[in-house]
Scaffold this active site. Structure first.
Site, PDB file in Angstrom:
ATOM      1  N   SER A   1      10.988  -9.869  -7.652  1.00  0.00           N
ATOM      2  CA  SER A   1      11.983  -9.003  -6.558  1.00  0.00           C
ATOM      3  C   SER A   1      13.426  -9.107  -7.504  1.00  0.00           C
ATOM      4  O   SER A   1      13.666  -8.463  -8.243  1.00  0.00           O
ATOM      5  CB  SER A   1      12.136 -10.123  -5.327  1.00  0.00           C
ATOM      6  OG  SER A   1      12.684  -9.572  -4.306  1.00  0.00           O
TER       7      SER A   1
ATOM      8  N   HIS B   1       4.343  -9.143  -1.112  1.00  0.00           N
ATOM      9  CA  HIS B   1       5.645  -9.555  -1.901  1.00  0.00           C
ATOM     10  C   HIS B   1       5.487 -10.789  -2.601  1.00  0.00           C
ATOM     11  O   HIS B   1       6.049 -10.849  -3.723  1.00  0.00           O
ATOM     12  CB  HIS B   1       6.794  -9.507  -0.952  1.00  0.00           C
ATOM     13  CG  HIS B   1       8.273  -9.551  -1.557  1.00  0.00           C
ATOM     14  ND1 HIS B   1       8.480  -8.402  -2.467  1.00  0.00           N
ATOM     15  CD2 HIS B   1       9.070 -10.400  -1.705  1.00  0.00           C
ATOM     16  CE1 HIS B   1       9.849  -8.679  -2.719  1.00  0.00           C
ATOM     17  NE2 HIS B   1      10.294  -9.954  -2.493  1.00  0.00           N
TER      18      HIS B   1
ATOM     19  N   ASP C   1       3.005  -5.047   0.199  1.00  0.00           N
ATOM     20  CA  ASP C   1       4.738  -5.561   0.407  1.00  0.00           C
ATOM     21  C   ASP C   1       5.312  -4.534   1.060  1.00  0.00           C
ATOM     22  O   ASP C   1       5.188  -3.454   0.892  1.00  0.00           O
ATOM     23  CB  ASP C   1       4.831  -5.325  -1.067  1.00  0.00           C
ATOM     24  CG  ASP C   1       6.460  -6.162  -1.433  1.00  0.00           C
ATOM     25  OD1 ASP C   1       7.100  -6.382  -0.530  1.00  0.00           O
ATOM     26  OD2 ASP C   1       6.990  -6.184  -2.497  1.00  0.00           O
TER      27      ASP C   1
END
Length: 427
Positions: free
Chosen positions: A247, A393, A365
């Site tokens: 991320s 995610h 995600d």
């Protein structure tokens, strides 16, 4: 929930931030954990595992020239925002990672619109020689030759990309988490690679995990956190370093790869998003006052569970608890989100990277659409995209075996190039 609201009211009335994260009392290394002072009063917890080595450093490093790739591309930026990338170097092939974006057909010229970050994929030229493809592209657009480019960037270098084994003492794997996480989200990966003999390093970002949490917003800007990661990298880096980010952590990996091209050997980006410059949103829930965010923290945690995992059962809740994920103070969370300003990190910045990159995406995600990782694969010079159908995610926590296998294959991967092949594998 009632306690959260009460704490939030106290925060508003007294001007104090609750749930602040602070360092542990001891700064001594214990079971692989240590504390590193990157600046006076700014302390990061770091997990560092280095297996005992016998013999001189790098004794088992391969000495043959295999894996040498000629990285050559020309990046042209026009004043109307059009980006044209011409890849002129070696073709990169792999017998292990059959995960190239698109159809896999090589082409020499890629045309992209910088202003359309979520638009359709690039128009690819024919699979011919670089010069031929460039002429055909110019003929198709007619007036392009008359336009004066705003900027032309030429990359021409040779990189030796080799298989990195756990027995190689010059290899270090760095793991960098994102907003709301901690180094504990990498537990399965850290244990897996440590058992294989790799040296691994994973820090807690400031305000996360057991790192210190300064109570000033400026401590959580992209540049402040990037300098923290630079300090960690410079302390533990060796000859061949592999960066793994998740991320927001992907942005710091990109920053380090750009700053230290001779030291960063490979990069792995997990649900990192597209190659776009960072800019905080003006209409975000995280712009609310800290005390309001603290009142809403149970709702935010539940929303993160719903969006971050493909399933929301007891197992996923336990994974969040064990990974110390989304367990940061409201002040830190707000400062982290508002501090994501990095105008340099645009498509041109990413296109300049001459390091092999593996992109891993969890299909479910809800934070990062798969189209963003696909665009990243199109922009990067040497990129492989793998989509995990069962993941979301937090895919490295949901599907640790699958992710570990992919990461290990890429770490061991060594490119095959055709001698004298003038056309590269193009994105």
């Amino acid at each position: 929930m009632l306690n959260s609201i009460t704490d939030g009211l106290l925060c508003c009335l007294m001007g104090k931030t609750t749930n602040a994260v602070g360092p542990l009392d001891s700064v001594e290394s214990s079971n692989g954990y240590s504390f590193m002072e990157v600046k006076p009063g700014r302390i990061l917890r770091v997990r560092h595992s280095a297996p005992p080595r016998s013999g001189p450093e790098g004794a088992e490093e391969p000495q043959h020239p295999r894996g040498t790739v000629h990285c050559k591309r020309r990046i042209t930026v026009y004043r109307n925002g059009q980006l044209v990338i011409e890849n002129l170097g070696d073709a990169v092939r792999s017998e292990i990672l059959h995960c190239h974006s698109g159809s896999g057909e090589p082409s020499s010229t890629v045309e992209l619109e910088l202003s359309d970050a979520t638009g359709p994929g690039p128009t690819q030229g024919p699979a011919s020689t670089p010069g031929c493809a460039t002429r055909e592209a110019a003929a198709a657009t007619g007036k392009r030759r008359k336009r004066k480019p705003k900027k032309v960037i030429t990359i021409d270098c040779k990189k030796q990309i080799t298989s990195c084994k756990g027995t190689h003492s010059d290899v270090v794997l760095f793991f960098i988490h994102g907003v709301g996480g901690s180094l504990d989200i990498w537990k399965e990966q850290l244990d897996f690679f440590a058992k294989l003999g790799y040296e691994v390093v994973a820090p807690d970002l400031a305000g996360h995990g057991c790192s210190s949490a300064p109570q000033i917003a400026a401590a959580y800007t992209f540049y402040a956190l990037a300098e923290d990661m630079r300090a960690v990298f410079k302390r533990y880096a060796k000859k061949r370093n592999i960066l793994i980010g998740h991320s927001y952590g992907v942005s710091f990996c990109t920053f380090l790869a750009h700053e230290y091209p001779d030291l960063v050997h490979k990069v792995i980006m997990i649900n990192g998003g597209g190659p776009t410059a960072l800019e905080p949103s003006l209409c975000s829930i995280f712009n609310m006052p800290t005390c309001v965010l603290h009142c809403l923290s149970p709702c935010l945690a539940w929303s993160f569970l719903k969006a971050g995992f493909a399933r929301q059962g007891a197992k996923e809740k336990q994974l969040l608890k064990e990974g110390n994920a989304f367990n940061v103070s409201s002040f830190v969370l707000r400062a982290m989100m508002s501090g994501q300003y990095w105008p340099e990190g645009d498509e041109v910045y990413h296109a300049e990277l001459a390091v092999p990159v593996l992109l891993v995406h969890g299909m479910h995600d809800k934070f990062v659409p798969v189209e963003e990782d696909q665009r990243m694969a199109e922009i990067l010079l040497i990129a492989f995209l793998k989509v995990i159908d069962e993941g979301s995610h937090m895919v490295m926590m949901e599907c640790p075996e699958t992710v570990n296998t992919l990461l290990h294959e890429f770490v061991l991967w060594e490119p095959e190039t055709s001698a004298g092949d003038g056309q590269g594998e193009k994105k």
